[in-house]
Design an enzyme around this catalytic site. Structure first.
Site, PDB file in Angstrom:
ATOM      1  N   THR A 101       1.336  -1.485  -0.283  1.00 30.72           N
ATOM      2  CA  THR A 101       0.167   0.189   0.657  1.00 30.72           C
ATOM      3  C   THR A 101       0.726   1.392  -0.127  1.00 30.72           C
ATOM      4  O   THR A 101       2.154   1.177   0.315  1.00 30.72           O
ATOM      5  CB  THR A 101      -0.766   0.090   1.364  1.00 30.72           C
ATOM      6  N   GLY A 102       0.713   2.558  -0.805  1.00 28.40           N
ATOM      7  CA  GLY A 102       1.298   3.851  -0.802  1.00 28.40           C
ATOM      8  C   GLY A 102       2.204   3.571  -1.968  1.00 28.40           C
ATOM      9  O   GLY A 102       3.555   4.160  -1.229  1.00 28.40           O
TER      10      GLY A 102
ATOM     11  N   GLY B  81       7.267   3.977  -0.003  1.00 31.73           N
ATOM     12  CA  GLY B  81       6.861   2.866  -0.837  1.00 31.73           C
ATOM     13  C   GLY B  81       7.340   1.769  -2.752  1.00 31.73           C
ATOM     14  O   GLY B  81       7.341   1.377  -2.694  1.00 31.73           O
TER      15      GLY B  81
ATOM     16  N   TYR C 289      -0.432  11.615  14.912  1.00 29.43           N
ATOM     17  CA  TYR C 289       0.823  10.872  14.216  1.00 29.43           C
ATOM     18  C   TYR C 289       0.852   9.728  15.098  1.00 29.43           C
ATOM     19  O   TYR C 289       0.916   8.560  14.139  1.00 29.43           O
ATOM     20  CB  TYR C 289       1.290  11.989  12.896  1.00 29.43           C
TER      21      TYR C 289
ATOM     22  N   SER D 119       2.871   4.493  -4.743  1.00 29.04           N
ATOM     23  CA  SER D 119       3.332   5.051  -5.690  1.00 29.04           C
ATOM     24  C   SER D 119       4.174   6.084  -5.548  1.00 29.04           C
ATOM     25  O   SER D 119       4.480   7.303  -6.553  1.00 29.04           O
ATOM     26  CB  SER D 119       1.745   6.526  -6.075  1.00 29.04           C
TER      27      SER D 119
HETATM   28  N1  LIG Z   1       9.121   9.494   5.904  1.00 23.91           N
HETATM   29  C1  LIG Z   1       9.542   9.357   6.794  1.00 23.91           C
HETATM   30  O1  LIG Z   1      11.054   9.709   6.978  1.00 23.91           O
HETATM   31  C2  LIG Z   1       8.606   7.898   7.691  1.00 23.91           C
HETATM   32  C3  LIG Z   1       7.727   7.683   6.856  1.00 23.91           C
HETATM   33  N2  LIG Z   1       7.213   6.701   7.544  1.00 23.91           N
HETATM   34  C4  LIG Z   1       6.323   5.980   6.886  1.00 23.91           C
HETATM   35  O2  LIG Z   1       6.143   5.515   5.896  1.00 23.91           O
HETATM   36  C5  LIG Z   1       5.277   5.418   5.169  1.00 23.91           C
HETATM   37  C6  LIG Z   1       5.293   6.291   4.171  1.00 23.91           C
HETATM   38  O3  LIG Z   1       5.457   7.780   3.975  1.00 23.91           O
HETATM   39  P1  LIG Z   1       6.510   8.114   2.735  1.00 23.91           P
HETATM   40  O4  LIG Z   1       6.705   7.423   2.307  1.00 23.91           O
HETATM   41  O5  LIG Z   1       7.220   8.467   3.426  1.00 23.91           O
HETATM   42  O6  LIG Z   1       5.318   8.911   2.539  1.00 23.91           O
HETATM   43  P2  LIG Z   1       4.602   9.773   1.161  1.00 23.91           P
HETATM   44  O7  LIG Z   1       3.790  11.222   1.460  1.00 23.91           O
HETATM   45  O8  LIG Z   1       5.396   9.857   0.177  1.00 23.91           O
HETATM   46  O9  LIG Z   1       4.102   8.360   0.510  1.00 23.91           O
HETATM   47  C7  LIG Z   1       2.838   8.225   1.274  1.00 23.91           C
HETATM   48  C8  LIG Z   1       2.183   6.722   0.457  1.00 23.91           C
HETATM   49  O10 LIG Z   1       1.109   6.539   1.103  1.00 23.91           O
HETATM   50  C9  LIG Z   1      -0.339   7.028   0.258  1.00 23.91           C
HETATM   51  N3  LIG Z   1      -1.273   7.330   0.493  1.00 23.91           N
HETATM   52  C10 LIG Z   1      -1.472   8.526   1.306  1.00 23.91           C
HETATM   53  N4  LIG Z   1      -3.026   8.398   1.601  1.00 23.91           N
HETATM   54  C11 LIG Z   1      -3.658   7.470   1.177  1.00 23.91           C
HETATM   55  C12 LIG Z   1      -4.702   7.225   1.275  1.00 23.91           C
HETATM   56  N5  LIG Z   1      -6.259   7.531   1.446  1.00 23.91           N
HETATM   57  N6  LIG Z   1      -5.042   6.123   0.312  1.00 23.91           N
HETATM   58  C13 LIG Z   1      -4.031   4.940  -0.203  1.00 23.91           C
HETATM   59  N7  LIG Z   1      -2.614   6.095   0.161  1.00 23.91           N
HETATM   60  C14 LIG Z   1      -2.494   6.679   1.328  1.00 23.91           C
HETATM   61  C15 LIG Z   1       0.310   7.553  -0.927  1.00 23.91           C
HETATM   62  O11 LIG Z   1      -0.409   7.886  -2.060  1.00 23.91           O
HETATM   63  P3  LIG Z   1      -0.286   9.231  -2.891  1.00 23.91           P
HETATM   64  O12 LIG Z   1       0.960   9.385  -3.811  1.00 23.91           O
HETATM   65  O13 LIG Z   1      -1.687   9.444  -3.512  1.00 23.91           O
HETATM   66  O14 LIG Z   1       0.063  10.716  -2.351  1.00 23.91           O
HETATM   67  C16 LIG Z   1       1.636   7.580  -1.198  1.00 23.91           C
HETATM   68  O15 LIG Z   1       1.772   6.678  -2.123  1.00 23.91           O
HETATM   69  C17 LIG Z   1       4.246   6.423   6.159  1.00 23.91           C
HETATM   70  O16 LIG Z   1       3.181   5.129   6.327  1.00 23.91           O
HETATM   71  C18 LIG Z   1       5.296   6.850   6.788  1.00 23.91           C
HETATM   72  O17 LIG Z   1       4.153   7.252   8.357  1.00 23.91           O
HETATM   73  C19 LIG Z   1       8.301   6.186   9.111  1.00 23.91           C
HETATM   74  C20 LIG Z   1       8.540   6.467   9.613  1.00 23.91           C
HETATM   75  C21 LIG Z   1       9.703   7.371   8.424  1.00 23.91           C
HETATM   76  C1  LIG Z   2      15.412  22.902  12.413  1.00 27.57           C
HETATM   77  C2  LIG Z   2      16.443  21.797  13.486  1.00 27.57           C
HETATM   78  C3  LIG Z   2      17.814  22.284  13.436  1.00 27.57           C
HETATM   79  C4  LIG Z   2      15.796  21.036  13.215  1.00 27.57           C
HETATM   80  C5  LIG Z   2      14.756  20.465  12.797  1.00 27.57           C
HETATM   81  C6  LIG Z   2      14.624  19.134  12.652  1.00 27.57           C
HETATM   82  C7  LIG Z   2      13.228  18.316  12.029  1.00 27.57           C
HETATM   83  C8  LIG Z   2      12.134  18.943  10.696  1.00 27.57           C
HETATM   84  C9  LIG Z   2      13.730  16.678  12.100  1.00 27.57           C
HETATM   85  C10 LIG Z   2      14.129  16.059  13.797  1.00 27.57           C
HETATM   86  C11 LIG Z   2      13.954  14.969  13.993  1.00 27.57           C
HETATM   87  C12 LIG Z   2      12.519  14.641  12.606  1.00 27.57           C
HETATM   88  C13 LIG Z   2      11.904  13.607  12.694  1.00 27.57           C
HETATM   89  C14 LIG Z   2      11.136  13.222  11.808  1.00 27.57           C
HETATM   90  C15 LIG Z   2      10.273  14.734  11.353  1.00 27.57           C
HETATM   91  C16 LIG Z   2      10.847  16.018  10.719  1.00 27.57           C
HETATM   92  C17 LIG Z   2      12.110  16.271  12.606  1.00 27.57           C
HETATM   93  C18 LIG Z   2      11.431  16.526  13.202  1.00 27.57           C
HETATM   94  C19 LIG Z   2       9.029  12.515  11.598  1.00 27.57           C
HETATM   95  C20 LIG Z   2       8.475  11.924  12.642  1.00 27.57           C
HETATM   96  C21 LIG Z   2       9.327  12.085  10.150  1.00 27.57           C
HETATM   97  C22 LIG Z   2       8.506  11.303   9.536  1.00 27.57           C
HETATM   98  C23 LIG Z   2       8.588   9.942  11.713  1.00 27.57           C
HETATM   99  O1  LIG Z   2       7.903   8.905  10.965  1.00 27.57           O
HETATM  100  C24 LIG Z   2       9.730  10.125  12.436  1.00 27.57           C
HETATM  101  C25 LIG Z   2      10.347   8.889  11.713  1.00 27.57           C
HETATM  102  C26 LIG Z   2       9.939  11.055  11.718  1.00 27.57           C
HETATM  103  C27 LIG Z   2      11.928  10.850  13.034  1.00 27.57           C
HETATM  104  C28 LIG Z   2      12.437  12.250  13.126  1.00 27.57           C
END
Ligand SMILES: NC(=O)C1=CN([C@@H]2O[C@H](COP(=O)(O)OP(=O)(O)OC[C@H]3O[C@@H](n4cnc5c(N)ncnc54)[C@H](OP(=O)(O)O)[C@@H]3O)[C@@H](O)[C@H]2O)C=CC1
Ligand SMILES: CC(C)=CCC[C@@H](C)[C@H]1CC[C@H]2C3=C(CC[C@]12C)[C@@]1(C)CCC(=O)[C@@H](C)[C@@H]1CC3
Length: 313
Positions: A8-9, A15, A193, A11
């Protein structure tokens, strides 16, 4: 028999990277891209086929934030497949993210900055809203839509010759203090979240307890801090470019490898020499709370199925 993998996700972001990696590891799998947008799904399919022209890649439309769409997708998947080997429950959202820079500054003074930079504890807030089903959007998209999906796919996942695996993309941002059983959808707070990811961890623990005997296994993973559409909504790209060397070093020095355990979250890591590995960290989960929360999910599932009875076989 070919192995079927549903993502899932698929795109973008984590993912899409996952899909590429899966095909790189085993080009013989059947990969099904579950996306909410049919055009994006086709574009993603074309993209991965450019890289792996012989791969078997299909798409299915599902909006995880819309329960009718989830039920329709499950029905479609039940018609298409007899067994699912791996389901990556990865789609997720973090709407209207807000960074509390004051908290980061305080963290620097109290020695908690490193922890904050890897978990975002006390650093991020979001504004959630109700979706068309009258449920909180983040809870539904990140957890409940996926929960309904796998429950509806039980015949493809349980009691088969081969075991099936669920892999939830959770997060190091999952925190017990952001979650409450009395407000499990997180309607009242501003950490939807974190709450949804904690709820994911709880759910995975109980799914193992309930379904391991039927050959279904669930794990939670954290992909690390990944530059994706999600993170680009938190800070502008140029700021990430400036911060990346610091964030890279921070994440680099907090890691080590091990094995799969249902009470552990697997974090993607990279060593100082650029070697990728996985670090397990024990889930901060109380099993009694997990069980109580699971009962609440079942109640909500009952209401959902009653409401959408016409979409069921
Ligand atoms: N980026 C990060 O640092 C981290 C991300 N994660 C987790 O990783 C996963 C992917 O996130 P990430 O790749 O970063 O984010 P993106 O926003 O790049 O990707 C999210 C994906 O989920 C899809 N999506 C969102 N809403 C829906 C919905 N309602 N139904 C179906 N698909 C949906 C999006 O589709 P569309 O292209 O249509 O928007 C896209 O494919 C998430 O669960 C996030 O919480 C966890 C830790 C860190
Ligand atoms: C401006 C400075 C010096 C720092 C800002 C950094 C924050 C924006 C950044 C620090 C830790 C980051 C983090 C995430 C988002 C951006 C931060 C808060 C996440 C919450 C993103 C999504 C996830 O699921 C977590 C694993 C990330 C944890 C760390």
């Amino acid at each position: 028999m070919e192995r079927v993998v549903l993502v899932t996700g698929a795109s973008g972001g984590v993912g899409l990277a996952l899909c590429r990696r899966l095909l790189g590891e085993d080009g013989r799998i059947h990969l099904c891209l579950a996306c909410r947008n049919a055009q994006k799904a086709e574009a993603t399919r074309d993209l991965v086929l450019q890289e792996y022209p012989a791969a078997q890649v299909s798409t299915v439309e599902v909006d995880l934030g819309n329960l009718a769409s989830v039920l329709r997708a499950a029905q479609e998947l039940r018609c298409r497949f007899q067994h699912l080997d791996f389901v990556y429950l990865n789609a997720g959202i973090m709407p209207n993210p807000h960074v509390n820079f004051k908290a980061l500054w305080k963290g620097l003074l109290t020695g908690r900055l490193l922890h904050m930079l890897t978990t975002a504890e006390g650093v991020m807030t979001q504004t959630d809203r109700l979706n068309g089903d009258g449920l909180q959007e983040v809870f539904t998209t990140n957890l409940f839509g996926h929960f309904i999906l796998i429950r509806q796919l039980e015949s493809l996942l349980c009691g088969n010759e081969k075991p099936s695996r669920l892999i939830w993309t959770s997060s190091s941002n999952a925190r017990e203090s952001a979650f409450s059983l009395s407000d499990y959808q997180h309607a009242k707070g501003q950490e939807s979240y974190s709450s949804s990811k904690y709820a994911t961890d709880l759910t995975s623990v109980v799914l193992n307890r309930k379904f391991n005997k039927q050959g279904l296994y669930s794990s939670v993973v954290c992909p690390g801090l990944v530059m994706s559409n999600m993170t680009f909504k938190i800070l502008p790209v140029f700021l990430w470019v400036l911060l990346m060397p610091i964030m890279f070093l921070v994440w680099l020095f907090k890691q080590k490898p091990e094995y799969l355990d249902p009470l552990v979250k697997y974090h993607s890591c990279t060593s100082g020499l650029g070697k990728n590995f996985v670090e397990p960290r024990k889930l901060d989960v109380d099993e009694e709370t997990a069980e109580k929360f699971y009962q609440k999910l079942l109640e909500l599932e009952g209401q959902t199925l009653e409401k959408y009875g016409d979409l069921l076989d």
